[in-house]
Design a protein around this motif. Structure first.
Motif, short mmCIF file in Angstrom:
data_model
loop_
_atom_site.label_atom_id
_atom_site.label_comp_id
_atom_site.label_asym_id
_atom_site.label_seq_id
_atom_site.Cartn_x
_atom_site.Cartn_y
_atom_site.Cartn_z
N ASP A 110 -0.40 -2.53 0.17
CA ASP A 110 0.72 -2.18 -0.39
C ASP A 110 0.68 -0.92 -1.48
O ASP A 110 1.39 -0.63 -1.94
CB ASP A 110 1.08 -3.33 -1.45
N HIS A 111 -0.38 -0.36 -1.13
CA HIS A 111 -0.76 1.14 -1.86
C HIS A 111 -0.77 2.11 -0.73
O HIS A 111 -0.57 3.26 -1.06
CB HIS A 111 -1.90 0.81 -2.80
N ASP A 204 -4.00 -1.94 -9.56
CA ASP A 204 -4.22 -3.56 -9.60
C ASP A 204 -5.58 -3.73 -10.51
O ASP A 204 -5.90 -4.89 -10.20
CB ASP A 204 -4.35 -3.88 -8.07
N HIS A 249 2.34 -3.60 -10.66
CA HIS A 249 2.82 -4.75 -10.09
C HIS A 249 3.78 -5.71 -10.98
O HIS A 249 4.40 -6.71 -10.59
CB HIS A 249 2.02 -5.65 -9.25
ZN LIG Z 1 -1.19 -4.04 -4.98
#
Ligand SMILES: [Zn+2]
Length: 280
Positions: A110-111, A204, A249
């Motif tokens: 997701d990055h 994160d 997030h």
């Molecule tokens: Zn993430």
């Protein structure tokens, strides 16, 4: 000596979202679904444009399953075509070629989705992160995307050693923060804004404010002791005057800190967490 002592402009670009059980975000929780943004930050400096993280894969814009297969449904990915990273950069009057540097917080999918847009850029990543992405533990092996790892191999990376914070331009405006523990090389970013306020992007290293306040990580942290140290480091940074912490997030941070639009003009006008940290 570099002339600038702050960044010029910062944008939190429109972000695709994933919906996950909250138990993935913090140990000891679970049972509720939470929709979280997957952001990319674009930063303008006298030395050129910089991106921090690259969100989800361009191929998945408008059709997440095209990039993520069954994971698109499992994570209930929402990724409108208009949120494509290259399109958003163009809408601001630049092209992806204008992005001279990319800082990657870590290699989870997701990055890393936009890495293929920046083969020309100078890359910065935590030491050991690329190696780990190629040979992850069973714990988080599902969070690495093969195409993104291939795209990463076309970028010339500079590795930031664990425990070392790197002043990117030598002028105090952009500092890469070693926050390893979630993955072997997790990085955050500290920005000095034009009004000299400070914005810290945690990536994160934290997913929720409770992670920081209670020093509790999440189930997929590869190194719990160092993850806890990273959480303590963020908590310390939050005590510095004029400093705002932004958890990448966290949907409430996203809503609150972006309430004035995608361009973030001053961390001082954002709410400061320095006053409401919880004693250990
Ligand atoms: Zn993430």
């Amino acid at each position: 000596m570099a002339a600038s002592k702050s960044v010029r402009r910062v944008w939190a670009l429109d972000a695709p979202t994933l919906t996950v059980d909250c138990g993935i975000l913090m140990l000891g929780t679970g049972g509720e679904q939470e929709t979280i943004p997957s952001p990319t930050f674009l930063i303008e400096h006298d030395e050129g444009l910089l991106v921090f993280d690259s969100g989800l894969a361009t191929l998945g814009a408008g059709d997440p399953a095209a990039a993520y297969g069954e994971m698109a449904a499992a994570f209930r990915i929402e990724f409108p075509e208009a949120y494509r990273l290259d399109r958003q950069i163009e809408a601001l009057g630049y092209t992806v070629r204008d992005v001279r540097r990319i800082v990657l917080s870590h290699m989870h999918f997701d990055h890393t989705g936009g890495l293929d847009l920046f083969p020309h850029a100078q890359g910065f990543i935590g030491a050991g992160e690329l190696r780990y992405a190629r040979t992850p533990s069973n714990l988080d092996a599902a969070f690495f995307r093969e195409d993104d790892i291939a795209a990463a191999q076309r970028i010339a990376w500079n590795e930031v050693p664990a425990g070392y914070d790197h002043d990117l331009f030598g002028d105090g405006s952009v500092t890469l923060l070693s926050l390893h523990g979630h993955t072997p090389g997790t990085l955050g970013l500290k920005l000095r804004m034009p009004d000299e306020s400070t914005l810290v992007l945690t990536s994160d290293a934290a997913h929720k404010w409770d992670n920081i306040d209670l020093t509790i990580g999440m189930p997929f942290d590869v190194d719990r002791p160092n993850k806890n140290s990273a959480l303590q480091k963020i908590k310390l940074l939050a005590t510095q005057p004029g400093t705002t912490i932004w958890i990448s997030h966290d949907p409430s941070d996203w809503a609150e800190l972006r309430a004035g639009g995608s361009e973030i003009t001053s961390a001082a006008t954002l709410r400061s967490r320095s006053k409401d940290s919880v004693p250990a």
